[in-house]
Design an enzyme around this catalytic site. Structure first.
Site, PDB file in Angstrom:
ATOM      1  CB  SER A 125      -0.898  -0.003   1.245  1.00  0.00           C
ATOM      2  OG  SER A 125      -1.520   1.243   1.424  1.00  0.00           O
ATOM      3  CE1 TYR A 150      -4.269  -2.380   4.810  1.00  0.00           C
ATOM      4  CE2 TYR A 150      -3.764  -0.093   4.257  1.00  0.00           C
ATOM      5  CZ  TYR A 150      -3.962  -1.400   3.875  1.00  0.00           C
ATOM      6  OH  TYR A 150      -3.842  -1.753   2.548  1.00  0.00           O
ATOM      7  CE  LYS A 154      -1.546  -4.359   3.271  1.00  0.00           C
ATOM      8  NZ  LYS A 154      -1.673  -5.751   2.781  1.00  0.00           N
TER       9      LYS A 154
END
Length: 338
Positions: A125, A150, A154
């Site tokens: 991402s 989140y 990643k």
């Protein structure tokens, strides 16, 4: 025929990638725990391609189940989508995100190591860049302290992949997505969030369909032209095709490093209000929306410099923002009519 495992293969990006894989002649096996999608997507993929992929309902957090799968299935490569993905939710459920997004990755890599498997594509991402110092964002931009849990999963995921590629002779590509939207032109697959949507476009389409009273625009005091956050919105089919290009790069041994990463976007940023206006125009309707407070974990602006991905992967986007927004609305209308 190469047999490719797609984890999270019934999800939004996963299902579109499965379609493109099958269109290119790959045999596909899907793992999905159905936590954020429907088993009906499997039939929809079969309707589009004429072939129903092999499917296994497995929770990748259960190590023994992962091992059992590899004991009984031949795999020539893995495209790993399976992960929790909502920025806002991750701030409230950090332990769930770390367990799901990192534990499953480690278990897959351990199986690859133990079985001498290769070719791994990771769903990463643009959140790894945080709020970049310069726009558009190139691959040379520094990875910053994550703004969200989140995003941190990643970042850590990429570190795990880098270390594993060195220690275990694995060839890996991480694709750093910007914001995928839209639906397949057949309108048989699209974004199917369960519960309240966490992403902008399904919230827009559900509001337009009357499922939501109004759309919340999180903040209008960002340092952008209209005060709302700017993102790079890429059609999901274009994004899916980037995975095919990355996989072919590994299969043909064209990669220059054991671990590589590429920005996958359109190269153009659009603000939330610009997206709302574009959606209204292309679909000839009006949206009910209101400005609310900023959401934890969100950054001001992010859009990609895709020069390296275009050159190295031989890939570029083909579909417009208007096509994506029109297909997203057609997909939503189909869901309402079912």
């Amino acid at each position: 025929m190469k047999r490719i495992l797609v984890t999270g293969g019934l999800g939004f990006i996963g299902s579109h990638t499965v379609v493109e894989l099958q269109n290119e002649g790959f045999e596909v096996v899907i793992i999905d725990d159905l936590s954020n999608t429907s088993i009906n997507v499997l039939d929809s993929i079969a309707e589009i391609t004429g072939t129903k992929p092999d499917f296994h309902q497995i929770d990748l957090r259960v190590k023994n189940d992962v091992k059992n799968f590899f004991d009984t299935n031949r795999v020539d490569g893995i495209i790993h989508f399976a992960a929790f993905k909502a920025v806002g939710e991750s701030m409230h459920k950090p332990l769930d995100y770390y367990e799901n997004n990192l534990g499953s990755l480690v278990y897959l890599l351990q199986e690859m190591r133990d079985r001498n498997l290769d070719h791994f594509i990771f769903s990463s991402s643009c959140t790894v860049y945080g709020q970049a110092d310069e726009l558009p964002i190139t691959e040379k931009a520094p990875v910053k302290t994550a703004e969200s849990v989140y995003g941190n999963t990643k970042q850590i995921g990429e570190e795990i992949l880098k270390d594993a590629s060195k220690a275990h002779d694995l060839n890996i590509i991480a694709l750093r997505y910007f914001n995928p939207i839209g639906a397949h032109e057949s309108i048989k697959i699209g974004e199917l969030p369960l519960g309240v949507p966490q992403n902008l476009i399904p919230f827009i389409t559900q509001t337009a369909a009357g499922m939501r009273k109004e759309l919340s625009v999180f903040g209008d005091d960002y340092d952008t032209e209209d005060g709302t956050a700017v993102r790079d919105y890429i059609h999901v089919v274009d994004l899916a095709k980037a995975h095919i290009a990355a996989l072919q790069r590994l299969i043909k041994k064209n990669n220059k490093e054991a671990f590589e990463f590429f920005n996958v976007g359109t190269g153009k940023g659009s603000s939330v209000l610009e997206i709302i206006k574009a959606f209204e125009k292309v679909n000839n309707l009006k949206l009910n929306y209101k400005i609310v407070d900023r959401r934890a974990g969100d950054i001001t602006a992010a859009y990609a410099d895709t020069t390296i991905a275009n050159k190295e992967l031989g890939w570029k986007t083909e579909k417009s923002l208007e096509e994506a927004l029109a297909s997203a609305w057609k997909w939503q209308q189909k869901q309402v009519s079912i």
